[in-house]
Design an enzyme around this catalytic site. Sequence first.
Site, PDB file in Angstrom:
ATOM      1  N   ASP A  21       0.831  -1.204   0.000  1.00  0.00           N
ATOM      2  CA  ASP A  21       0.000   0.000   0.000  1.00  0.00           C
ATOM      3  C   ASP A  21       0.868   1.257   0.000  1.00  0.00           C
ATOM      4  O   ASP A  21       1.988   1.247   0.510  1.00  0.00           O
ATOM      5  CB  ASP A  21      -0.898  -0.031   1.251  1.00  0.00           C
ATOM      6  CG  ASP A  21      -2.151   0.792   1.061  1.00  0.00           C
ATOM      7  OD1 ASP A  21      -2.321   1.385  -0.020  1.00  0.00           O
ATOM      8  OD2 ASP A  21      -2.956   0.860   1.993  1.00  0.00           O
ATOM      9  N   HIS A  38       2.928   3.300  -8.785  1.00  0.00           N
ATOM     10  CA  HIS A  38       2.769   1.874  -9.066  1.00  0.00           C
ATOM     11  C   HIS A  38       4.003   1.332  -9.827  1.00  0.00           C
ATOM     12  O   HIS A  38       4.456   0.225  -9.572  1.00  0.00           O
ATOM     13  CB  HIS A  38       1.502   1.622  -9.896  1.00  0.00           C
ATOM     14  CG  HIS A  38       0.231   1.978  -9.172  1.00  0.00           C
ATOM     15  ND1 HIS A  38      -0.014   1.581  -7.877  1.00  0.00           N
ATOM     16  CD2 HIS A  38      -0.858   2.706  -9.556  1.00  0.00           C
ATOM     17  CE1 HIS A  38      -1.208   2.051  -7.498  1.00  0.00           C
ATOM     18  NE2 HIS A  38      -1.724   2.739  -8.488  1.00  0.00           N
ATOM     19  N   LEU A 132      11.756 -20.120  -5.103  1.00  0.00           N
ATOM     20  CA  LEU A 132      10.710 -19.339  -4.426  1.00  0.00           C
ATOM     21  C   LEU A 132       9.436 -19.439  -5.254  1.00  0.00           C
ATOM     22  O   LEU A 132       9.499 -19.404  -6.487  1.00  0.00           O
ATOM     23  CB  LEU A 132      11.136 -17.858  -4.360  1.00  0.00           C
ATOM     24  CG  LEU A 132      10.054 -16.852  -3.941  1.00  0.00           C
ATOM     25  CD1 LEU A 132       9.825 -16.873  -2.438  1.00  0.00           C
ATOM     26  CD2 LEU A 132      10.427 -15.427  -4.377  1.00  0.00           C
TER      27      LEU A 132
HETATM   28  C1  FPP Z   1      -1.888   0.087  -3.470  1.00  0.00           C
HETATM   29  O1  FPP Z   1      -1.447   1.415  -3.418  1.00  0.00           O
HETATM   30  C2  FPP Z   1      -1.316  -0.615  -4.621  1.00  0.00           C
HETATM   31  C3  FPP Z   1      -2.024  -1.158  -5.651  1.00  0.00           C
HETATM   32  C4  FPP Z   1      -3.485  -1.101  -5.737  1.00  0.00           C
HETATM   33  C5  FPP Z   1      -1.345  -1.799  -6.797  1.00  0.00           C
HETATM   34  C6  FPP Z   1      -0.061  -2.490  -6.469  1.00  0.00           C
HETATM   35  C7  FPP Z   1       0.505  -3.077  -7.690  1.00  0.00           C
HETATM   36  C8  FPP Z   1       1.812  -3.112  -7.984  1.00  0.00           C
HETATM   37  C9  FPP Z   1       2.861  -2.536  -7.135  1.00  0.00           C
HETATM   38  C10 FPP Z   1       2.236  -3.779  -9.240  1.00  0.00           C
HETATM   39  C11 FPP Z   1       2.621  -5.210  -8.957  1.00  0.00           C
HETATM   40  C12 FPP Z   1       2.978  -5.885 -10.204  1.00  0.00           C
HETATM   41  C13 FPP Z   1       3.155  -7.224 -10.354  1.00  0.00           C
HETATM   42  C14 FPP Z   1       3.497  -7.763 -11.666  1.00  0.00           C
HETATM   43  C15 FPP Z   1       3.020  -8.156  -9.228  1.00  0.00           C
HETATM   44  P1  FPP Z   1      -2.521   2.600  -3.515  1.00  0.00           P
HETATM   45  O2  FPP Z   1      -2.734   2.935  -4.946  1.00  0.00           O
HETATM   46  O3  FPP Z   1      -3.765   2.188  -2.800  1.00  0.00           O
HETATM   47  O4  FPP Z   1      -1.788   3.738  -2.765  1.00  0.00           O
HETATM   48  P2  FPP Z   1      -2.474   4.884  -1.889  1.00  0.00           P
HETATM   49  O5  FPP Z   1      -3.130   4.207  -0.723  1.00  0.00           O
HETATM   50  O6  FPP Z   1      -1.320   5.726  -1.488  1.00  0.00           O
HETATM   51  O7  FPP Z   1      -3.460   5.599  -2.759  1.00  0.00           O
END
Ligand code: FPP
Length: 252
Positions: A21, A38, A132
């Site tokens: 997050d 992201h 893994l």
């Molecule tokens: C939450 O942060 C994150 C997500 C909804 C997406 C996470 C995805 C990735 C990091 C990509 C992973 C890729 C692979 C291939 C596994 P948020 O957007 O809710 O952040 P905020 O709370 O600050 O708004």
Amino acid sequence: MASLNDIKQRSIPNHIAVIMDGNGRWAQQKGKDRIFGHQQGVETVRKTIETCVEIGVRYLTVYAFSTENWKREPEEVNALMSLFVNACNAEIDNLHKNNVQVKAIGDFSMLSRECTTELQRLIDKTKNNTALTFVIAISYGSRWEIARAAKLIAEQILQNRISIDEIDENLFDNYLQTNQYDIPNPDLLIRTSEEYRLSNFLLWQLAYAELYFTNVLWPDFTREELFKAINDFQRRTRRFGKTTEQIKNELK
Ligand code: FPP
């Protein structure tokens, strides 16, 4: 700050699950678009996988996209889907070279054909790897998974393959996606960005996991932060409902 040497003194968690997050906030703090966060988040995933291989974690599950995330603005959803496709493409050789096996859980009927094709390619190519198991929870929601299991069991009952009396925790567990893909329950759950919720992630499977929350945003979650989480986990006594006394006697 815990070091590699510190955590090597004790047993490493077999399965770490992560709610990644804070990507959006990280980007906004830098005056950038949420998707920049992201993108940086993918970098953190890559480094976390490498560290898990190095220290001997056997399973790493990341919450990449929840069933609720479909409610985000279409622009962000599309950008995230493109990011998954590109990340699968870009990382396939590296993951294979590092002997990482990839699995995915979630409601794939919601994903684009391009996304499922890329995911499947990654899963197929890495299926015999052993260092893994990296599990991507995508379009995943625990309530969806539990409802799906209930439906599958009901179908079996209607076809007279199982009786109602046979339903117990073990049987139910067999119908969860995690069990169907041989993924054990997590030992440690990490959630970044100072949020203290499970957000519909592995609710059944996390029943006895140790929970670790940090205010670090996911793009800033370095290997040292992972060592810190593991070090914290190693100092807990896991009792699984028993008393500390009982656990001590078992260890004698
Ligand atoms: C939450 O942060 C994150 C997500 C909804 C997406 C996470 C995805 C990735 C990091 C990509 C992973 C890729 C692979 C291939 C596994 P948020 O957007 O809710 O952040 P905020 O709370 O600050 O708004």
